[in-house]
Write an enzyme that holds these catalytic residues in place. Structure first.
Site, PDB file in Angstrom:
ATOM      1  N   ASP A  34       0.817  -1.310   0.092  1.00 30.26           N
ATOM      2  CA  ASP A  34      -0.639  -0.013  -0.392  1.00 30.26           C
ATOM      3  C   ASP A  34       0.988   1.171  -0.046  1.00 30.26           C
ATOM      4  OD1 ASP A  34      -2.152  -1.878   0.513  1.00 30.26           O
ATOM      5  OD2 ASP A  34      -3.263  -1.225   1.990  1.00 30.26           O
ATOM      6  N   TYR A  37       1.851   2.055  -3.114  1.00 31.89           N
ATOM      7  CA  TYR A  37       0.862   2.906  -4.020  1.00 31.89           C
ATOM      8  C   TYR A  37       1.253   4.265  -4.087  1.00 31.89           C
ATOM      9  CZ  TYR A  37      -3.763   2.928  -6.260  1.00 31.89           C
ATOM     10  OH  TYR A  37      -5.144   3.114  -6.813  1.00 31.89           O
ATOM     11  N   ASP A  38       0.533   4.460  -2.885  1.00 32.03           N
ATOM     12  CA  ASP A  38       0.089   5.747  -1.658  1.00 32.03           C
ATOM     13  C   ASP A  38       1.499   6.966  -2.484  1.00 32.03           C
ATOM     14  OD1 ASP A  38      -2.283   4.494  -1.087  1.00 32.03           O
ATOM     15  OD2 ASP A  38      -1.517   4.334   0.918  1.00 32.03           O
ATOM     16  N   SER A  83     -35.199  -4.436 -20.050  1.00 32.04           N
ATOM     17  CA  SER A  83     -35.543  -5.554 -18.613  1.00 32.04           C
ATOM     18  C   SER A  83     -35.635  -6.860 -19.405  1.00 32.04           C
ATOM     19  CB  SER A  83     -36.269  -4.411 -18.189  1.00 32.04           C
ATOM     20  OG  SER A  83     -37.894  -4.902 -19.049  1.00 32.04           O
ATOM     21  N   LEU A  84     -35.830  -7.722 -18.332  1.00 38.20           N
ATOM     22  CA  LEU A  84     -36.137  -9.135 -18.412  1.00 38.20           C
ATOM     23  C   LEU A  84     -37.577  -9.527 -18.145  1.00 38.20           C
ATOM     24  CD1 LEU A  84     -32.532 -10.317 -16.466  1.00 38.20           C
ATOM     25  CD2 LEU A  84     -33.282 -10.760 -19.426  1.00 38.20           C
ATOM     26  N   GLU A 113     -26.395 -16.855 -14.380  1.00 36.97           N
ATOM     27  CA  GLU A 113     -25.607 -16.554 -13.546  1.00 36.97           C
ATOM     28  C   GLU A 113     -26.769 -15.611 -12.529  1.00 36.97           C
ATOM     29  OE1 GLU A 113     -24.450 -12.616 -16.478  1.00 36.97           O
ATOM     30  OE2 GLU A 113     -24.183 -13.879 -17.658  1.00 36.97           O
ATOM     31  N   LYS A 115     -27.895 -12.526 -10.379  1.00 36.90           N
ATOM     32  CA  LYS A 115     -29.445 -11.244 -10.731  1.00 36.90           C
ATOM     33  C   LYS A 115     -27.801 -10.482  -9.505  1.00 36.90           C
ATOM     34  CE  LYS A 115     -32.833  -9.103 -12.128  1.00 36.90           C
ATOM     35  NZ  LYS A 115     -33.405  -8.323 -11.250  1.00 36.90           N
ATOM     36  N   ASP A 117     -27.883  -7.445  -7.577  1.00 38.97           N
ATOM     37  CA  ASP A 117     -29.246  -6.322  -6.765  1.00 38.97           C
ATOM     38  C   ASP A 117     -28.565  -5.058  -6.430  1.00 38.97           C
ATOM     39  OD1 ASP A 117     -31.854  -5.480  -6.317  1.00 38.97           O
ATOM     40  OD2 ASP A 117     -31.871  -6.085  -4.331  1.00 38.97           O
ATOM     41  N   ARG A 136     -29.496   3.989 -16.859  1.00 38.96           N
ATOM     42  CA  ARG A 136     -30.446   2.767 -17.954  1.00 38.96           C
ATOM     43  C   ARG A 136     -31.172   3.712 -17.989  1.00 38.96           C
ATOM     44  NH1 ARG A 136     -35.713  -0.185 -17.232  1.00 38.96           N
ATOM     45  NH2 ARG A 136     -35.176  -1.147 -18.460  1.00 38.96           N
ATOM     46  N   TYR A 222     -21.735  -7.990 -17.524  1.00 39.54           N
ATOM     47  CA  TYR A 222     -22.820  -9.068 -17.879  1.00 39.54           C
ATOM     48  C   TYR A 222     -22.690  -9.437 -18.879  1.00 39.54           C
ATOM     49  CZ  TYR A 222     -26.576  -6.368 -16.590  1.00 39.54           C
ATOM     50  OH  TYR A 222     -27.607  -5.343 -16.704  1.00 39.54           O
ATOM     51  N   LYS A 287     -29.608 -17.517 -19.594  1.00 40.03           N
ATOM     52  CA  LYS A 287     -29.440 -16.432 -21.103  1.00 40.03           C
ATOM     53  C   LYS A 287     -29.138 -17.821 -21.620  1.00 40.03           C
ATOM     54  CE  LYS A 287     -27.482 -12.136 -18.844  1.00 40.03           C
ATOM     55  NZ  LYS A 287     -26.528 -11.343 -18.941  1.00 40.03           N
ATOM     56  N   LYS A 311     -36.875 -15.369  -9.957  1.00 44.21           N
ATOM     57  CA  LYS A 311     -36.540 -14.395  -9.144  1.00 44.21           C
ATOM     58  C   LYS A 311     -36.850 -15.174  -7.501  1.00 44.21           C
ATOM     59  CE  LYS A 311     -36.144  -9.873 -10.893  1.00 44.21           C
ATOM     60  NZ  LYS A 311     -38.034  -8.680 -10.176  1.00 44.21           N
ATOM     61  N   CYS A 405     -51.671   3.540  29.042  1.00 46.14           N
ATOM     62  CA  CYS A 405     -50.618   4.419  27.720  1.00 46.14           C
ATOM     63  C   CYS A 405     -49.494   4.047  28.301  1.00 46.14           C
ATOM     64  CB  CYS A 405     -50.927   4.937  27.327  1.00 46.14           C
ATOM     65  SG  CYS A 405     -50.280   5.497  25.955  1.00 46.14           S
ATOM     66  N   CYS A 408     -48.981   7.882  28.089  1.00 43.10           N
ATOM     67  CA  CYS A 408     -49.131   9.078  29.442  1.00 43.10           C
ATOM     68  C   CYS A 408     -50.120   8.368  30.803  1.00 43.10           C
ATOM     69  CB  CYS A 408     -50.543   9.790  28.874  1.00 43.10           C
ATOM     70  SG  CYS A 408     -51.646   8.995  28.388  1.00 43.10           S
ATOM     71  N   CYS A 423     -55.457   4.737  23.266  1.00 41.45           N
ATOM     72  CA  CYS A 423     -55.040   5.615  24.511  1.00 41.45           C
ATOM     73  C   CYS A 423     -56.191   6.702  23.200  1.00 41.45           C
ATOM     74  CB  CYS A 423     -53.215   6.317  24.516  1.00 41.45           C
ATOM     75  SG  CYS A 423     -53.470   7.758  25.199  1.00 41.45           S
ATOM     76  N   CYS A 428     -52.289  12.956  25.507  1.00 43.94           N
ATOM     77  CA  CYS A 428     -51.078  11.746  25.747  1.00 43.94           C
ATOM     78  C   CYS A 428     -49.814  12.110  24.329  1.00 43.94           C
ATOM     79  CB  CYS A 428     -51.829  10.817  24.834  1.00 43.94           C
ATOM     80  SG  CYS A 428     -50.118   9.746  24.781  1.00 43.94           S
TER      81      CYS A 428
END
Ligand code: IVH
Length: 673
Positions: A34, A37-38, A83-84, A113, A115, A117, A136, A222, A287, A311, A405, A408, A423, A428
């Site tokens: 690191d 790299y830095d 979309s699918l 594959e 999916k 989210d 999209r 994908y 697919k 799904k 309650c 109160c 109540c 209250c």
């Protein structure tokens, strides 16, 4: 250093940092420490700050986020982002396979594959350089979020080969980054994100790329947009391998399946183990592999026939029920809520779940200390499904609804035939707090800056007892509150001041009168025009209004008969709150114009009026303006270049006017009104 030497050094640093960055972030195999790299990064940043002309658009320094943008440009996708179709069970997967085989023969094979989210992203490279990234959008036009996407370490800014290509993928936030982000937000008093998808989308829609840079987003690519054959590949699995060779991050869990049985096996496996992943998936994408077969199958208007998305069913998760908390709502109903050991369910962290009411808890025999199964009902609200009896240790406590309650201490009432316990003390504190939260909410008075916490503070500090007190808050009082800086105070006071100008329906809805929702509030405002007139209305008058029923009428009469309520309303008025309806009241709208009760569609280009003007003039005369032509349309106004809507109107034999005819009719009526 000479400028020429500098340029060479910059190029060298660019290349090294790209190589090291990719090894670290994409391959997960660091080549240098690191610190090294830095050091290179620092050297590059120093040169770039002195010579801005040496900042290349694909410089690795862009990862940390460049300048703040003023907005997003639009990007028209050369190839639409479709979309699918969905499959929810084995049967529907087999149906998909049958449809595929019918069109492409029985030799088709598939690629399965995960999916992911997150949100769909398109990345465009020209001569090997990342030039544009977009969302999209509606599938045809998306937003240019290049600056934010550059901050995602797993998106290469330079490709191995100087090719031009557009790739598609899913940007997402790994679970651990999501949990961390929400912890930080919570500490800072900010609303947490509901799930990693929202968090990813929220991060990429920031105008300040530094925010996106701080969010640890990632991407899985994908597919290639358009015709992959120009890269010498002829199947989806080859396309993914090719993307791997270009050093894109593709998901490695993919699998080729020769039959639908293999697909189903893959799906079943992932239903079981999906929660082990450190990112969220919401299904499996299937697919057809060969491009030749894909071509045979083609597309429907929305989605390819060669792919479908399985799904996942709503996820059920087991956790511990730590406690049952009671909350008193705006109307006094006391609701039990399960306090849970936080768990991730279907992508959101869940720490509370609804228990609905006392009867339900008894019926399911849910006890404090139980291990319980929870799931998300209707996608959002988590609920407790059942206790896991086998896990009982005998230390669990059955739940008893208290008689008083929790806020109160006044006695709770259970109305016959209702499951809810209430109540009924109008003073209250819990109800008052909820009343404030409702009053300031977006669809009511829309006063930003008052959430659960601030409402509670205002009440506890004795500053706000009823909603009218909001309008006499002072800067001095507010700065005293915990976690309230000068800036938030001044924003809040401005928001309160601005809310005085709201139209009557907002106030009416905000008051939280039982059974008066947004729609009823609008109808009442339209009908009466002022709060004063509404207060004077009797039951008969109220129920004579078409959309107002007895329940609403009774509730209004009871509400306005209350002296305390009237006092609050008088105060609101004296603090300068607008209590008039700002739109056209029903009395203003003539019942007998050419447009009364007519549905009108505007199409084509108008040259004298704008669309907006035409619409409001027609509405002012009692007409309704709709967007599409149907059998219910009474009149179509066709401007220049009117297209399909005009054709449809002619087909349905609907009266069509041009703009001149419209203006003539409006003029006549306007002078008559
Ligand atoms: S293929 C022609 N593959 O799911 C359709 N989509 O409705 C191309 N998604 O928002 C989509 N993971 O962004 C495909 N492995 C994957 C995916 C995936 C997630 C998203 C995609 C889109 C939605 C499809």
């Amino acid at each position: 250093m000479e400028k020429k030497e500098l340029m060479e050094r910059v190029e060298e640093l660019n290349n090294l940092l790209h190589k090291y960055g990719e090894a670290y972030y994409v391959q997960d195999k660091p080549l240098v420490t690191d610190a090294i790299y830095d050091a290179y990064m620092q050297e590059l940043l120093t040169i770039e700050s002195e010579f801005p002309d040496l900042v290349y658009p694909d410089s690795p320094t862009q990862r940390v986020g460049g300048e703040i943008l003023s907005g997003y440009g639009k990007v028209t996708h050369e190839f639409p982002m479709l979309s699918l179709s969905n499959a929810f069970n084995e049967e529907e997967l087999r149906d998909f396979d049958r449809r595929v085989q019918a069109l492409a023969g029985d030799k088709v094979s598939y690629v399965c594959e995960l999916k992911i989210d997150g949100l769909a992203i398109s990345l465009r490279y020209v001569d090997g350089k990342f030039v544009q990234g977009a969302t999209r959008g509606d599938g045809t036009v998306g937003e240019d979020i290049t600056a934010n996407l550059k901050t995602i370490r797993t998106i290469p800014l330079q490709l191995k080969e100087p090719i031009s290509i557009e790739v598609r993928g899913e940007a997402y936030m790994p679970k651990n980054a999501f949990v961390q982000l929400n912890e930080n937000r919570d500490e800072a008093g900010e609303e947490p994100f509901a799930n990693p998808r929202n968090a990813a989308a929220g991060s990429l829609r920031q105008l300040d790329p530094k925010i996106a840079a701080s969010r640890n987003l990632a991407i899985f690519v994908y597919g290639i947009a358009g015709d992959g054959t120009e890269y010498g590949i002829d199947s989806h699995s080859d396309a993914l391998d090719y993307l791997d060779r270009l050093h894109f991050a593709t998901n490695q869990e993919r699998q080729r399946c020769a039959t639908i049985d293999e697909v189903i096996e893959y799906v079943e496996k992932w239903i079981e183990i999906r929660s082990d992943l450190d990112y969220e998936i919401d299904g499996i994408v299937i697919k057809v592999d060969l491009f030749e077969d894909q071509e045979q199958l083609g597309f429907t208007a929305r989605s390819p026939r060669w792919a479908t998305a399985f799904k996942f069913p709503a996820e059920e998760v087991v956790t511990k029920l730590i406690d049952i908390e009671l909350s008193v709502g705006r109307t006094g109903v006391v609701t039990p809520t399960a306090i849970l050991e936080p768990v991730l369910v279907d992508g959101s962290t869940v720490g509370r779940a609804s228990l609905h009411n006392e009867d339900l808890i008894k019926e399911k025999d849910i006890r404090i200390g139980d291990t319980v199964v929870i799931r998300k009902a209707g996608d959002i609200i988590p609920e407790v499904v059942a206790p896991v009896i086998e896990e009982r240790t005998d230390d669990e406590q059955p739940f008893e609804m208290p008689r008083n309650c929790p806020a109160c201490d006044s006695e709770l009432i259970r109305i016959e035939g209702e499951v809810a316990v209430r109540c009924v003390n109008p003073k209250c504190p819990a109800q008052m707090k909820e009343a404030i939260i409702h009053f300031v909410s977006r669809n009511a008075m829309n006063i930003e800056g008052i959430g659960e916490r601030v409402a509670e503070q205002l009440y506890e500090a004795n500053l706000v007892h009823d909603v009218s007190d909001l309008y006499i808050l002072t800067k001095e009082q507010l700065v005293e509150l915990e976690r309230m800086g000068e800036k938030s105070v001044s924003n809040l006071l401005t928001a309160i001041e601005n809310s005085k100008e709201n139209s009557l329906e907002k106030v009416l809805f905000g008051l939280g009168i039982r059974h008066v929702g947004e729609k009823a509030a609008r109808i009442l405002a339209e009908e009466f025009g002022s709060l004063e007139a509404l207060i004077k209305a009797d039951t008969e008058k109220l129920i004579s209004i078409h959309e107002i029923g007895e329940k609403v009428a009774d509730s209004l009469i009871t509400y306005f008969a209350n002296e305390e309520v009237l006092e609050v309303l008088r105060k609101l008025e004296s603090y300068g709150l607008n209590l008039l309806y700002k739109g056209l009241t029903r009395q203003d709208v003539p019942a007998d114009s050419v447009f009364s009760g007519k549905t009108v569609v505007l199409t084509g280009k108008l040259s004298i009026l704008t669309r907006g003007e035409a619409k409001s003039k027609i509405e002012a005369l009692g007409g309704k303006v709709s967007g599409s032509v149907s059998k219910k349309t009474d009149l179509v106004i066709a401007g220049e270049d009117a297209g399909s809507k005009l054709a449809r109107a002619e087909e349905l034999e609907i009266t069509v006017w041009n703009e001149a005819q419209l203006i003539e009719a409006l003029d006549k009526k306007e002078s008559a009104v």
